[in-house]
Write a protein that holds these residues in place. Structure first.
Motif, PDB file in Angstrom:
ATOM      1  N   THR A 171       0.733   9.669  -7.386  1.00 28.54           N
ATOM      2  CA  THR A 171      -0.016  10.456  -6.392  1.00 28.54           C
ATOM      3  C   THR A 171      -1.530  10.255  -6.500  1.00 28.54           C
ATOM      4  OG1 THR A 171       1.680  12.143  -6.608  1.00 28.54           O
ATOM      5  CG2 THR A 171      -0.321  12.795  -5.470  1.00 28.54           C
ATOM      6  N   LYS A 172      -2.040  10.164  -7.736  1.00 29.46           N
ATOM      7  CA  LYS A 172      -3.503  10.112  -7.895  1.00 29.46           C
ATOM      8  C   LYS A 172      -4.074   8.835  -7.273  1.00 29.46           C
ATOM      9  CE  LYS A 172      -7.047  10.446 -11.514  1.00 29.46           C
ATOM     10  NZ  LYS A 172      -7.268  10.737 -12.938  1.00 29.46           N
ATOM     11  N   ILE A 173      -3.511   7.682  -7.606  1.00 28.92           N
ATOM     12  CA  ILE A 173      -4.084   6.430  -7.089  1.00 28.92           C
ATOM     13  C   ILE A 173      -3.827   6.275  -5.581  1.00 28.92           C
ATOM     14  CG2 ILE A 173      -2.092   4.935  -7.739  1.00 28.92           C
ATOM     15  CD1 ILE A 173      -4.166   2.728  -8.343  1.00 28.92           C
ATOM     16  N   THR A 174      -2.700   6.779  -5.104  1.00 30.42           N
ATOM     17  CA  THR A 174      -2.421   6.621  -3.668  1.00 30.42           C
ATOM     18  C   THR A 174      -3.289   7.569  -2.833  1.00 30.42           C
ATOM     19  OG1 THR A 174      -0.531   8.120  -3.875  1.00 30.42           O
ATOM     20  CG2 THR A 174      -0.038   5.765  -3.908  1.00 30.42           C
ATOM     21  N   THR A 175      -3.459   8.800  -3.286  1.00 33.70           N
ATOM     22  CA  THR A 175      -4.224   9.747  -2.469  1.00 33.70           C
ATOM     23  C   THR A 175      -5.731   9.623  -2.682  1.00 33.70           C
ATOM     24  OG1 THR A 175      -4.015  11.483  -4.111  1.00 33.70           O
ATOM     25  CG2 THR A 175      -2.366  11.460  -2.369  1.00 33.70           C
ATOM     26  N   GLN A 176      -6.154   9.352  -3.916  1.00 37.60           N
ATOM     27  CA  GLN A 176      -7.608   9.319  -4.182  1.00 37.60           C
ATOM     28  C   GLN A 176      -8.221   7.951  -3.914  1.00 37.60           C
ATOM     29  OE1 GLN A 176      -8.616  11.034  -7.985  1.00 37.60           O
ATOM     30  NE2 GLN A 176      -7.439  12.870  -7.606  1.00 37.60           N
ATOM     31  N   LEU A 177      -7.474   6.871  -4.126  1.00 35.87           N
ATOM     32  CA  LEU A 177      -8.063   5.535  -3.978  1.00 35.87           C
ATOM     33  C   LEU A 177      -7.427   4.723  -2.844  1.00 35.87           C
ATOM     34  CD1 LEU A 177      -8.590   4.441  -7.714  1.00 35.87           C
ATOM     35  CD2 LEU A 177     -10.087   5.783  -6.250  1.00 35.87           C
ATOM     36  N   GLY A 178      -6.368   5.252  -2.237  1.00 34.88           N
ATOM     37  CA  GLY A 178      -5.790   4.600  -1.055  1.00 34.88           C
ATOM     38  C   GLY A 178      -4.950   3.364  -1.345  1.00 34.88           C
ATOM     39  N   TRP A 179      -4.595   3.136  -2.624  1.00 33.87           N
ATOM     40  CA  TRP A 179      -3.707   1.996  -2.931  1.00 33.87           C
ATOM     41  C   TRP A 179      -2.265   2.394  -2.658  1.00 33.87           C
ATOM     42  CZ3 TRP A 179       0.431   2.032  -6.324  1.00 33.87           C
ATOM     43  CH2 TRP A 179       1.055   0.796  -6.550  1.00 33.87           C
ATOM     44  N   SER A 180      -1.471   1.456  -2.150  1.00 40.64           N
ATOM     45  CA  SER A 180      -0.019   1.679  -2.134  1.00 40.64           C
ATOM     46  C   SER A 180       0.669   0.322  -2.252  1.00 40.64           C
ATOM     47  CB  SER A 180       0.425   2.410  -0.868  1.00 40.64           C
ATOM     48  OG  SER A 180       0.034   1.669   0.240  1.00 40.64           O
ATOM     49  N   PRO A 181       1.886   0.308  -2.793  1.00 42.86           N
ATOM     50  CA  PRO A 181       2.572  -0.977  -2.976  1.00 42.86           C
ATOM     51  C   PRO A 181       3.005  -1.582  -1.648  1.00 42.86           C
ATOM     52  CG  PRO A 181       3.987   0.841  -3.658  1.00 42.86           C
ATOM     53  CD  PRO A 181       2.673   1.444  -3.307  1.00 42.86           C
ATOM     54  N   ARG A 182       3.014  -2.920  -1.581  1.00 39.80           N
ATOM     55  CA  ARG A 182       3.427  -3.596  -0.344  1.00 39.80           C
ATOM     56  C   ARG A 182       4.844  -4.127  -0.426  1.00 39.80           C
ATOM     57  NH1 ARG A 182      -1.209  -5.592   2.943  1.00 39.80           N
ATOM     58  NH2 ARG A 182      -2.741  -4.040   2.381  1.00 39.80           N
ATOM     59  N   TYR A 183       5.290  -4.426  -1.635  1.00 36.46           N
ATOM     60  CA  TYR A 183       6.615  -5.046  -1.791  1.00 36.46           C
ATOM     61  C   TYR A 183       7.715  -4.008  -1.862  1.00 36.46           C
ATOM     62  CZ  TYR A 183       5.289  -9.864  -2.618  1.00 36.46           C
ATOM     63  OH  TYR A 183       4.857 -11.148  -2.452  1.00 36.46           O
TER      64      TYR A 183
END
Ligand code: NAD
Ligand code: TYD
Length: 352
Positions: free
Chosen positions: A301-313
């Motif tokens: 949750t932290k990296i996806t919500t705060q930094l906008g990263w999400s996995p592509r594969y």
């Protein structure tokens, strides 16, 4: 903007994928790869970029203070991404010591050298001022949190409870990185990722080992009951996450990296068998690993919500591509398994 990134362990699995990723994405960056070329370091992983003027390779051990100081003086890196480590749990059970020296002391040598180069007033122990734009990023693992039961996930706030000599050494390194931030004000980030898979992974780890054994109709050694769970992420997604944290991570913060993709080991083994059209009779249950962690699962949750990263594969696409890569690159695996890759460095670099 021009930047010099010092990547350690860049001849290994994740490091070599990261070096390629960064050179492709940032035309103005220079990447300096510092690697001791242990059994896990294979400079042939970076064959395609050897001639790139933005890339430099230095064969050096991160525990060697004098060599690391010399490399810092020569290249003046703005950032360090520390991948270099002994990384295989089974080896850490057989011979823990090198895990402690490389993973802990090696990290501290890098931190010290970076601090010396990046502090605006290196002789003043009370000064917490560092040059603009510098950062030390420690590539850590979810294994520092220990093992989960059927329920629950690892959050960045989960207490560290490492179970193997490998994960204990990685947790110790995380503590040292944290201490350099707290005590000296050093700009750092720590990322803790779940299990990676993808091209160039050394065939001692679950997925490439099983693919290689399948291709040679050899038994597939499943530890214990095969119901241990890992949270798998494609290595390209890990590289993108490290890049995101390197450029946007908040100073001093820890970020978990994972793709919500829990699989039991036996499911993966069966998927590989099915894809390669091999019989399930190749599965051989063997004695369990001592202290075998039952389950890992990352809360991202932290990296996806705060930094906008999400996995592509998706795992299905990633595994299809990965199995195809190992089919297309069988000489790479043969060289690694036979040890022939060890001669590559001498051949490529002896006259340079
Ligand atoms: P790897 O074993 O494939 O590569 C490690 C690299 O470090 C090799 O190139 C090796 O030569 C180099 N190295 C080892 N000791 C060294 C030393 N003393 N000085 C300089 N170089 C040295 O490992 P990997 O799977 O690519 O993992 C890279 C990092 O990512 C490690 O820190 C590991 O803990 C972390 N990590 C791995 C995974 C995973 O699933 N593989 C998941 C999360 C985090
Ligand atoms: P591994 O790839 O070594 O990663 P880690 O131990 O860091 O998670 O192993 C992944 C899982 O696969 C782990 O539960 C151990 C299991 N395993 C086997 O069952 N057989 C094998 O031959 C290997 C290498 C691993």
């Amino acid at each position: 903007m021009n930047k010099t990134i010092l990547v350690t362990g860049g001849a290994g699995f994740i490091g070599s994928n990261f070096v390629r990723y960064m050179l492709e994405k940032y035309p103005d960056y220079r990447i300096v790869n510092v690697d001791a070329l242990t059994y896990a370091g294979n400079p042939a992983n970076l064959k395609q970029i050897e001639g790139d003027a933005r890339y430099a390779f230095e064969k050096a051990d991160i525990r060697d203070r004098a060599r690391i100081a010399e490399i810092f003086s020569r290249y003046q890196p703005d950032m360090v991404v520390n991948f270099a480590a002994e990384s295989h749990v089974d080896r850490s059970i057989d011979d823990p010591e090198v895990f402690l020296t490389t993973n802990i002391i090696g990290t501290q040598v890098l931190l010290d050298t970076a601090k010396q180069h990046w502090k605006l007033h290196p002789e003043d122990k009370y000064s917490r001022e560092f040059k603009q734009g510098v950062k030390f990023q420690q590539v850590s693992t979810d294994e520092v949190y220990g093992a989960l039961g059927k329920e629950g996930v690892f959050k960045e706030t989960t207490p560290l409870s490492p179970n193997s000599p490998y994960s204990a050494a990685k947790a110790s390194a995380d503590m040292i990185v944290r201490a350099y931030h707290e005590t000296f004000g050093m700009p750092v980030n720590i990322t803790r990722c779940s299990n990676n898979y993808g091209p160039y992974q050394f065939p001692e780890k679950l997925i490439p080992l099983m693919i290689n054994n399948c291709l040679h109709d050899k038994p597939l050694p499943v530890y214990g009951d095969g119901m241990q769970i890992r949270d798998w992420l494609h290595v390209y997604d890990h590289c993108a996450a490290i890049d995101t944290v390197l450029h946007h991570g908040v100073n001093g913060e820890i970020y978990n990296i994972g793709g919500n993709n829990e699989k039991a080991n036996i499911e993966i083994v069966k998927l590989i068998l099915e894809t390669l059209k091999k019989p399930e009779s190749l599965i051989t249950y063997v004695k369990d690993r001592p202290g075998h962690d039952r389950r890992y699962a990352i809360d991202n949750t932290k990296i996806t919500t705060q930094l906008g990263w999400s996995p592509r594969y998706t795992f299905e696409d990633g595994m299809k591509e990965t199995i195809q890569w190992y089919l297309d690159n069988q000489t790479w695996t043969e060289d690694v398994v036979s040890g022939a890759y060890m001669a590559y460095y001498d051949k490529m670099y002896k006259d340079r």
